[in-house]
Enzyme design. Structure first.
Site, PDB file in Angstrom:
ATOM      1  N   TYR A  11      -8.382 -10.920   4.164  1.00  0.00           N
ATOM      2  CA  TYR A  11      -7.617 -11.079   5.396  1.00  0.00           C
ATOM      3  C   TYR A  11      -8.395 -12.110   6.186  1.00  0.00           C
ATOM      4  CZ  TYR A  11      -4.115  -7.364   5.226  1.00  0.00           C
ATOM      5  OH  TYR A  11      -3.034  -6.602   4.922  1.00  0.00           O
ATOM      6  N   ASP A  39       0.789 -12.250   3.895  1.00  0.00           N
ATOM      7  CA  ASP A  39       1.941 -11.417   4.254  1.00  0.00           C
ATOM      8  C   ASP A  39       1.890 -10.940   5.705  1.00  0.00           C
ATOM      9  OD1 ASP A  39       2.689 -10.094   1.126  1.00  0.00           O
ATOM     10  OD2 ASP A  39       0.753 -10.959   1.576  1.00  0.00           O
ATOM     11  N   HIS A 143       5.047  -7.922   0.624  1.00  0.00           N
ATOM     12  CA  HIS A 143       4.128  -6.944   1.198  1.00  0.00           C
ATOM     13  C   HIS A 143       4.755  -5.549   1.167  1.00  0.00           C
ATOM     14  CE1 HIS A 143       0.180  -7.151   3.130  1.00  0.00           C
ATOM     15  NE2 HIS A 143       0.480  -6.028   3.726  1.00  0.00           N
TER      16      HIS A 143
HETATM   17  C1  LIG Z   1      -0.601   1.244   2.675  1.00  0.00           C
HETATM   18  C2  LIG Z   1      -0.575  -0.174   2.171  1.00  0.00           C
HETATM   19  C3  LIG Z   1      -1.662  -1.007   2.457  1.00  0.00           C
HETATM   20  C4  LIG Z   1      -1.666  -2.318   2.018  1.00  0.00           C
HETATM   21  N1  LIG Z   1      -2.758  -3.123   2.274  1.00  0.00           N
HETATM   22  C5  LIG Z   1      -2.788  -4.383   1.794  1.00  0.00           C
HETATM   23  C6  LIG Z   1      -3.926  -5.209   1.960  1.00  0.00           C
HETATM   24  O1  LIG Z   1      -4.933  -4.813   2.552  1.00  0.00           O
HETATM   25  N2  LIG Z   1      -3.868  -6.461   1.469  1.00  0.00           N
HETATM   26  C7  LIG Z   1      -2.791  -6.933   0.783  1.00  0.00           C
HETATM   27  O2  LIG Z   1      -2.807  -8.069   0.332  1.00  0.00           O
HETATM   28  N3  LIG Z   1      -1.709  -6.167   0.594  1.00  0.00           N
HETATM   29  C8  LIG Z   1      -1.688  -4.911   1.070  1.00  0.00           C
HETATM   30  N4  LIG Z   1      -0.571  -4.125   0.868  1.00  0.00           N
HETATM   31  C9  LIG Z   1       0.563  -4.683   0.110  1.00  0.00           C
HETATM   32  C10 LIG Z   1       0.390  -4.415  -1.374  1.00  0.00           C
HETATM   33  O3  LIG Z   1      -0.718  -5.138  -1.890  1.00  0.00           O
HETATM   34  C11 LIG Z   1       1.618  -4.855  -2.159  1.00  0.00           C
HETATM   35  O4  LIG Z   1       1.836  -6.247  -1.940  1.00  0.00           O
HETATM   36  C12 LIG Z   1       2.860  -4.113  -1.746  1.00  0.00           C
HETATM   37  O5  LIG Z   1       2.596  -2.734  -1.531  1.00  0.00           O
HETATM   38  C13 LIG Z   1       3.962  -4.280  -2.776  1.00  0.00           C
HETATM   39  O6  LIG Z   1       3.624  -3.732  -4.019  1.00  0.00           O
HETATM   40  P1  LIG Z   1       4.101  -2.265  -4.474  1.00  0.00           P
HETATM   41  O7  LIG Z   1       5.600  -2.205  -4.287  1.00  0.00           O
HETATM   42  O8  LIG Z   1       3.648  -2.167  -5.906  1.00  0.00           O
HETATM   43  O9  LIG Z   1       3.405  -1.289  -3.567  1.00  0.00           O
HETATM   44  C14 LIG Z   1      -0.550  -2.813   1.301  1.00  0.00           C
HETATM   45  C15 LIG Z   1       0.538  -1.963   1.010  1.00  0.00           C
HETATM   46  C16 LIG Z   1       0.535  -0.657   1.435  1.00  0.00           C
HETATM   47  C17 LIG Z   1       1.728   0.225   1.091  1.00  0.00           C
END
Ligand SMILES: Cc1cc2nc3c(=O)[nH]c(=O)nc-3n(C[C@H](O)[C@H](O)[C@H](O)COP(=O)(O)O)c2cc1C
Length: 248
Positions: A11, A39, A143
């Protein structure tokens, strides 16, 4: 991580010295790929977070990378344990920087000598700008839909991005990959590989490391079977043609 390749997710803090310090520490810990999360230039309107007043950062939870960073600590009058509020305020003041834009990527390119991947690209024009800025890859991602309700589905954006950049960038994908056939479809739509967000967290919550390993083993097995049942011996031969409807 054992001997596995390490990708560092950044970040991108407003403070240059703290960012530079993070990159140096990541390098020293053996991280080879830098993943820059685009994102979230700001936190979105998240009703459930608001209902529960859920922002653990304000209690100094989830801030360890900052609270152990020499460049961050150098800007505090007192150690974190003596004045948590001051540390949290300094963190809040630098965590997000919605002013960053394409020319700023030069700073990362100068301070990271390995591949850089931008995570959160949905528009083909942005993917082209990433290539022009000397980036090595993009993650097509929304995201998890946690930022802008109603934004384009990452899977709809994927083929447009892949077509636009061709071989100039490695195109990765996440957002909603839950099953082996999701992986198959992402590859067919132009991704080189996929990332998992929530599934591994669910596995972790249910059974720790063994749960994560189980999630990944199941997904790989299902992907393997989907490949075979679709007539492929390897992911390398999967193309957009695999998704076309049969002629009537
Ligand atoms: C609780 C939570 C925290 C997340 N924190 C981050 C993060 O710190 N950095 C990041 O790049 N994406 C973060 N994401 C996004 C995930 O990396 C990912 O892009 C997103 O959840 C979509 O993938 P999925 O459908 O497999 O969960 C977060 C998502 C969730 C649900």
């Amino acid at each position: 991580m054992g001997d596995a390749e390490r990708w560092f997710q950044l970040y991108w803090a407003k403070d240059r010295e703290v960012t530079r310090s993070f990159l140096g520490r990541a390098r020293a810990c053996g991280f080879s790929v830098l993943v820059v999360t685009l994102d979230t230039p700001l936190l979105a309107w998240r009703p459930r977070d608001l209902d529960q007043a859920y922002l653990p950062f304000l209690h100094g939870v989830g801030t360890a990378n900052y609270f152990t960073d020499p460049a961050f600590l150098a800007g505090l009058a007192k150690p974190v344990h003596e004045d948590l509020n001051a540390a949290v305020l300094r963190f809040v003041g630098m965590f997000a920087d919605p002013g960053k834009t394409w020319p700023d990527l030069a700073f990362l390119r100068e301070n990271w000598d390995g591949p850089i991947v931008l995570k959160g690209v949905l528009h083909p024009d942005d993917a082209l700008l990433a290539a022009e800025a000397g980036m090595d890859g993009v993650v097509v991602s929304n995201h998890g839909g946690r930022q802008v309700a109603g934004s384009v589905a990452a899977a709809d954006a994927l083929p447009r991005v892949a077509r636009a950049v061709g071989d100039r960038l490695t195109v990765l994908f996440d957002s909603g990959v839950r099953t082996g056939d999701d992986v198959f479809k992402a590859l067919a739509l132009g991704a080189r590989a996929v990332l998992l967000g929530r599934p591994y967290v669910y596995g972790l919550g249910l059974d720790g490391q063994a749960g994560v390993e189980h999630v990944i083993r199941c997904l790989l097995a299902e992907f393997d079977l989907t490949l075979a049942l679709s007539g492929h011996a390897t992911p390398a031969t999967v193309t957009a043609g695999d998704l076309e409807e049969s002629p009537a």
